[in-house]
Design an enzyme around this catalytic site. Structure first.
Site, short mmCIF file in Angstrom:
data_model
loop_
_atom_site.label_atom_id
_atom_site.label_comp_id
_atom_site.label_asym_id
_atom_site.label_seq_id
_atom_site.Cartn_x
_atom_site.Cartn_y
_atom_site.Cartn_z
N ASN A 192 0.84 -1.20 0.00
CA ASN A 192 0.00 0.00 0.00
C ASN A 192 0.88 1.25 0.00
OD1 ASN A 192 -2.36 1.49 0.04
ND2 ASN A 192 -2.41 1.60 2.28
N PHE A 249 5.09 0.95 11.76
CA PHE A 249 3.94 1.50 11.02
C PHE A 249 3.21 0.42 10.22
CE2 PHE A 249 4.64 5.90 11.76
CZ PHE A 249 6.00 6.14 11.72
N SER A 268 -4.10 3.87 17.00
CA SER A 268 -5.12 4.72 16.37
C SER A 268 -6.24 5.06 17.34
CB SER A 268 -5.72 4.00 15.17
OG SER A 268 -6.86 4.72 14.69
N LEU A 314 -11.62 11.43 4.14
CA LEU A 314 -12.05 12.73 3.63
C LEU A 314 -10.95 13.47 2.88
CD1 LEU A 314 -14.06 15.14 3.49
CD2 LEU A 314 -13.10 15.90 5.68
N LYS A 329 -5.96 -3.03 16.34
CA LYS A 329 -5.05 -2.06 16.98
C LYS A 329 -5.07 -2.24 18.50
CE LYS A 329 -3.24 0.35 13.58
NZ LYS A 329 -1.79 0.32 13.31
N TYR A 375 -10.65 -3.32 12.27
CA TYR A 375 -9.42 -2.52 12.25
C TYR A 375 -9.12 -2.01 13.66
CZ TYR A 375 -6.50 1.59 11.85
OH TYR A 375 -5.52 2.53 12.06
N GLY A 398 -21.29 3.43 10.83
CA GLY A 398 -20.09 3.31 11.66
C GLY A 398 -19.51 4.64 12.07
N ASN A 442 -6.73 12.15 13.25
CA ASN A 442 -6.85 12.08 11.78
C ASN A 442 -5.64 12.68 11.07
OD1 ASN A 442 -9.59 11.69 12.95
ND2 ASN A 442 -10.13 11.47 10.78
C1 WQD Z 1 -13.57 12.06 8.52
C2 WQD Z 1 -14.90 12.78 8.40
C3 WQD Z 1 -16.66 11.35 7.65
C4 WQD Z 1 -15.03 10.70 3.63
C5 WQD Z 1 -10.59 7.01 9.91
C6 WQD Z 1 -10.14 5.85 10.73
C7 WQD Z 1 -9.06 6.28 11.68
C8 WQD Z 1 -7.94 6.96 10.92
C9 WQD Z 1 -8.48 8.08 10.06
C10 WQD Z 1 -6.30 5.21 10.66
C11 WQD Z 1 -16.06 11.95 8.92
C12 WQD Z 1 -16.38 12.46 6.64
C13 WQD Z 1 -15.21 11.10 4.94
C14 WQD Z 1 -15.88 11.22 2.61
C15 WQD Z 1 -17.05 12.49 4.27
N1 WQD Z 1 -7.23 6.04 10.14
N2 WQD Z 1 -16.20 11.99 5.25
N3 WQD Z 1 -16.85 12.10 2.97
O1 WQD Z 1 -13.52 7.97 9.78
O2 WQD Z 1 -12.65 9.92 11.21
O3 WQD Z 1 -11.16 7.98 10.74
O4 WQD Z 1 -9.48 7.52 9.21
O5 WQD Z 1 -5.90 5.15 11.77
O6 WQD Z 1 -8.60 5.14 12.31
O7 WQD Z 1 -11.23 5.43 11.51
O8 WQD Z 1 -11.73 9.55 8.92
O9 WQD Z 1 -11.46 10.78 6.83
O10 WQD Z 1 -12.86 8.68 6.80
O11 WQD Z 1 -13.73 10.76 7.93
O12 WQD Z 1 -17.96 13.29 4.56
O13 WQD Z 1 -15.74 10.88 1.39
O14 WQD Z 1 -15.17 13.04 7.03
O15 WQD Z 1 -18.06 11.13 7.77
O16 WQD Z 1 -17.00 12.85 9.52
P1 WQD Z 1 -12.39 8.85 10.20
P2 WQD Z 1 -12.41 9.91 7.53
#
Ligand code: WQD
Length: 346
Positions: free
Chosen positions: A36, A85, A129, A204, A157, A153, A299, A183
């Site tokens: 990855n 990592f 995490s 995001l 962890k 996941y 989720g 994040n």
């Molecule tokens: C952030 C916000 C979404 C995508 C995950 C893992 C965490 C870490 C970071 C590894 C939320 C919103 C997202 C999109 C959106 N990774 N969103 N549209 O879920 O907080 O955390 O990634 O360690 O462990 O759980 O991150 O970036 O997916 O979401 O609106 O296309 O953005 O609903 O509010 P998340 P995310």
């Protein structure tokens, strides 16, 4: 300075941390299977580190779960400490393919610890995490908050964290830091290294930056009816360079202090909503980013924000970069590398 083994050092956080550790004078052996990530990331890390520091990085392509690959990594140099990592980190993917997550994240970490014991290396910084908190009872979240994962996941962890605690209790001499990221986002300000997720981004920030650069038509905002100021999800976004520096600081504390088990939240302590991130990114890229408000993602939770005060106290570390810097640097990377590092080795 120290001789380190960095597992997953070609990945997003790994590559940025390798650069910070090279600049701090350490010598690195990087073990990565490029499942990855891209070797190009490490080539650029060496370029950024410069002619004196760049050669202090040795790369071994291999898999944690292969005893031969692990033995090769520990034979490459006298390893004094490990920064770990390597692992899988997509929440949705872990729900669809749990056994792969348990194999890579847990079995891989177990094999690594067994190899460390064999060579007498008992210092490790682990990439944990905030996902292991699950749906927080309250925010900001301290390290004493309930650990209650809600996906494979997060469970993997939490399981590796428990394995590290068990190893610390089993014999003296272990120096362990379990760093719970919130994040991680952004990129090195040079625009030469950054986040390059394979396939359709789950997170995001990479999705948003791929929309901005024209790789994707628009962003879906998951939920506009959350109990937050503007109805969209709130998260604690931490610049990857701040996160990398947190690893350097944790390593230096472990090497300087008596054996201990340290568990720290690495976050900014600030919560920002999806729409705030979109607006900041539009300011950085200078054009509107199309998005649609759609139903919540299964989720998801309304808000997760770190209480970073323990890391500030124990590491004399805190985030230095704000959302504007995150978006400025993230856009510098994405606009200069619209296709990331290019096609993967696979
Ligand atoms: C952030 C916000 C979404 C995508 C995950 C893992 C965490 C870490 C970071 C590894 C939320 C919103 C997202 C999109 C959106 N990774 N969103 N549209 O879920 O907080 O955390 O990634 O360690 O462990 O759980 O991150 O970036 O997916 O979401 O609106 O296309 O953005 O609903 O509010 P998340 P995310």
């Amino acid at each position: 300075m120290s001789q380190l083994l960095i597992t997953g050092g070609a990945g997003f956080i790994g590559s940025h941390t390798c650069l910070v550790l090279l600049e701090a004078g350490h010598r690195l052996v990087v073990l990565d299977d490029f499942s990855n990530s891209s070797p190009e990331a490490l080539r650029r890390v060496q370029e950024l580190a410069g002619p004196l520091a760049g050669p202090r990085l040795q790369l071994i392509e291999g898999d944690l779960r292969s005893p031969a690959d692990l033995a090769q990594a520990f034979a490459a140099a006298p390893i004094e400490a490990v920064v770990h990592f390597a692992g899988l980190k997509a929440v949705g993917e872990s729900v669809a393919d749990p056994l792969r997550y348990w194999d890579v994240n847990l079995s891989g970490s177990r094999a690594l610890l067994a190899a460390m014991v064999q060579v007498g290396c008992r210092t490790i910084v682990f990439s944990s995490s905030a996902t292991l908190y699950g749906s927080p009872e309250s925010v900001p979240i301290a390290e004493t908050a309930r650990v209650a994962p809600v996906n494979p996941y997060g469970y993997s962890k939490a399981a590796v964290e428990q394995m590290l605690a068990d190893v610390c209790a089993s014999e003296p001499g272990w120096r362990v830091a379990r760093l719970r990221y919130f994040n991680p986002v952004g990129a090195h300000p040079s625009g030469r290294i950054g986040e390059d997720p394979g396939g359709i981004p789950n997170n995001l920030f990479p999705f948003l930056s791929q929309v901005a650069v024209g790789r994707r038509p628009s962003l879906q905002v998951f939920g506009s009816d959350w109990p937050t100021a503007d109805g969209t999800g709130v998260r604690d976004y931490i610049h990857v360079m701040d996160l990398a520096d947190g690893h350097r600081a944790a390593l230096e504390v472990l090497m300087a202090e008596p054996p201990q088990l340290l568990t720290l939240n690495l976050g900014s302590g600030r919560g920002q909503s999806v729409l705030e991130v979109v607006a900041a990114f539009e300011r950085a890229c200078g054009s509107p980013v199309p998005y649609d408000l759609v139903p919540r993602r299964p989720g998801d939770v309304a808000a997760t924000v770190a209480d970073p005060s323990l890391a500030e106290r124990r590491l004399a570390w805190r985030t230095q970069r704000d959302l504007e810097a995150i978006c400025r640097d993230g856009w510098a990377w994405q606009s200069a590398n619209p296709q990331g590092y290019g096609p993967r080795g696979d």
